[in-house]
Design a protein around this motif. Structure first.
Motif, PDB file in Angstrom:
ATOM      1  N   UNK A   1       0.897  -1.442  -0.043  1.00  0.00           N
ATOM      2  CA  UNK A   1      -0.198  -0.028  -0.032  1.00  0.00           C
ATOM      3  C   UNK A   1       0.781   1.260  -0.042  1.00  0.00           C
ATOM      4  N   UNK A   2       0.397   2.205  -0.695  1.00  0.00           N
ATOM      5  CA  UNK A   2       1.012   3.634  -0.645  1.00  0.00           C
ATOM      6  C   UNK A   2      -0.108   4.585  -0.329  1.00  0.00           C
ATOM      7  N   UNK A   3      -0.080   5.516   0.583  1.00  0.00           N
ATOM      8  CA  UNK A   3      -0.877   6.392   0.923  1.00  0.00           C
ATOM      9  C   UNK A   3      -0.394   7.725   0.826  1.00  0.00           C
ATOM     10  N   UNK A   4      -1.302   8.806   0.376  1.00  0.00           N
ATOM     11  CA  UNK A   4      -1.035  10.290   0.481  1.00  0.00           C
ATOM     12  C   UNK A   4      -2.415  11.023   0.813  1.00  0.00           C
TER      13      UNK A   4
ATOM     14  N   UNK B   1       1.981  -0.591   4.633  1.00  0.00           N
ATOM     15  CA  UNK B   1       1.802   0.752   4.161  1.00  0.00           C
ATOM     16  C   UNK B   1       2.887   1.532   4.133  1.00  0.00           C
ATOM     17  N   UNK B   2       3.334   2.337   2.795  1.00  0.00           N
ATOM     18  CA  UNK B   2       4.006   3.469   2.882  1.00  0.00           C
ATOM     19  C   UNK B   2       3.391   4.750   3.074  1.00  0.00           C
ATOM     20  N   UNK B   3       3.165   5.454   4.059  1.00  0.00           N
ATOM     21  CA  UNK B   3       2.805   6.679   3.950  1.00  0.00           C
ATOM     22  C   UNK B   3       3.654   7.807   3.648  1.00  0.00           C
ATOM     23  N   UNK B   4       3.498   8.318   2.476  1.00  0.00           N
ATOM     24  CA  UNK B   4       4.045   9.341   1.764  1.00  0.00           C
ATOM     25  C   UNK B   4       3.613  10.705   1.988  1.00  0.00           C
ATOM     26  N   UNK B   5       4.256  11.418   2.929  1.00  0.00           N
ATOM     27  CA  UNK B   5       3.967  12.983   3.186  1.00  0.00           C
ATOM     28  C   UNK B   5       5.152  13.851   3.218  1.00  0.00           C
TER      29      UNK B   5
END
Length: 434
Positions: A79-82, A304-308
């Motif tokens: 998962x990738x989250x933004x 999950x990679x949470x990218x911010x």
């Protein structure tokens, strides 16, 4: 995708996405062009192995996923989250304000805006308008004026001699944009109707019912710096991560089930039906794995990679950083760590990311806020806390976060795209004994 093509596409995406509604629509169009099938939450779903799908909520949040296998309980998800929203000025419902010979707009501050950066900018209006058609239907349409039609002028220094000793902006009185003089007729609803008629020639409108409109800076995104190593644009926080995640998913070889989630309302806490603190992601995942035991198995085999965006060390304000955790632009993405769980990174998720980055020969940095300063947060701890997925919080080093125009590194963006594309192909994460 090559470096120059990637960055040109990024600039086009930023330009086409002045609001979360437009950003979601931009991603929707890109997914459709790559053969993804659009799902609708009110319909029954039939998911076929080997296909790719996406679904939106509120027209401002999106989940896209690949299904090379339907055995999600054994494969888990990459998962990738933004998030799609950015701090801005939003029009109030009764937005028309006439003062001292000028037509102005009443605005409300959305998120943690650096207010002074909105002064003396060429502003336009974009968002969603809900209307009633001539045949009685209630529909919504996106609108974007594109042209600079508003401005918030600064007060001359002659009338504010102490401005350089300390400066604040009153959000009720001092940030209202000027549209035109009162000698010109102005009716906001009629202006919206005219704009919609120009954009949608087949639309017959009876009346405007409501709207969600924001102001934005019309200055185009650009590669800047002596060697064009920087990206200057509005809304880098966090459309930069949305674009990187989208391209990583589109260019993945779909070896593992992979998922991109881009949600609205992060800048104000994520608590909404389409925010990370709402049920959107869990709703989708439970429809894909309805068996309760298999659902938990799928989550525990996922990451999950949470990218911010992350705070780069500013050379003019170096004392705002812990000197051992001071990221530099174009030196790699930043792993964000916080002992109080403002970020969801742990040693295992960080190790997985470091290993993947090393495979791509991509540098990794680390950010920890100074111990005498407060720390922001992201969708990472929220999503991890909601569904229990192992999570890492990362971000691209950025200057002027929450300004109307932010600055990040073009090499960082491309490097993160390469790492996340490899992440979606990673078949094993953390090995555990049975």
């Amino acid at each position: 995708m090559e470096y120059s093509s990637f960055n040109n596409s990024l600039l086009s995406f930023l330009q086409a996405s002045p609001t979360p509604f437009h950003a979601t629509d931009s991603m929707r169009r890109a997914l459709l062009a790559k053969g993804f099938v659009e799902l609708f939450e009110a319909d029954d779903w039939v998911i076929e192995e080997g296909k790719q799908y996406f679904v939106t909520r509120n027209e401002s949040s999106l989940i896209a996923f690949t299904a090379p296998s339907l055995n999600f309980s054994q494969t888990g998800w990459r998962m990738i989250g933004a998030h799609t929203d950015s701090p801005c000025l939003k029009l109030k419902p009764n937005a028309q304000v006439d003062r001292f010979g000028y037509h102005q707009l009443g605005v409300e501050v959305y998120g943690g805006v650096l207010l002074h950066t909105w002064l003396d900018r060429d502003l336009s209006i974009a968002g969603r308008v809900t209307l009633k058609t001539d045949n009685g239907e209630i529909v919504s349409r996106l609108v974007d004026f594109k042209d600079p039609i508003a401005v918030v002028p600064n007060l001359a220094i002659h009338l504010n001699r102490g401005v350089n000793d300390g400066f604040s902006v009153n959000p009720q009185e001092e940030i209202l944009p000027i549209l035109c003089g009162v000698e010109n007729e102005f009716d906001l609803h009629q202006l919206l109707i005219s704009q919609l008629e120009a954009q949608y020639t087949d639309l017959s409108m009876a009346s405007i019912l409501d709207f969600e409109l924001s102001l934005y800076d019309t200055q185009a995104p650009a590669l800047v710096g002596l060697h064009q190593e920087y990206i200057a644009s509005a809304r880098l926080d966090n459309l930069l991560s949305c674009f990187v995640g989208l391209q990583s998913l589109l260019d993945s070889d779909s070896r593992c089930p992979s998922l991109l989630i881009c949600t609205d309302h992060e800048e104000i806490g994520s608590l909404s039906a389409c925010g990370a603190n709402g049920p959107f992601l869990e709703d989708v995942l439970r429809r894909l794995t309805p068996n309760p035991e298999q659902y938990v198995q799928s989550i525990q085999r996922s990451m999950l990679v949470s990218a911010d965006n992350a705070h780069a060390l500013h050379p003019n304000y170096a004392n705002k950083h812990d000197k051992n955790h001071a990221p530099a632009i174009n030196k790699g993405a930043v792993i964000k760590v916080n002992a109080n769980q403002r970020y969801a990174t742990n040693s295992e998720t960080a190790s997985v990311y470091r290993d993947i980055a090393a495979e791509e020969n991509y540098d990794v940095q680390c950010f920890v806020v100074r111990s005498d300063m407060g720390c922001g947060s992201t969708i990472g701890p929220i999503t991890s806390g909601e569904i229990g997925v192992p999570t890492i919080d990362i971000g691209l080093p950025t200057f002027a976060m929450h300004s109307i125009r932010e600055l990040a590194g073009s090499h960082d963006a491309y490097g993160l795209y390469k790492v996340l594309a490899r992440f979606t192909q990673r078949t094993t994460l953390i090995s555990r004994s049975n």
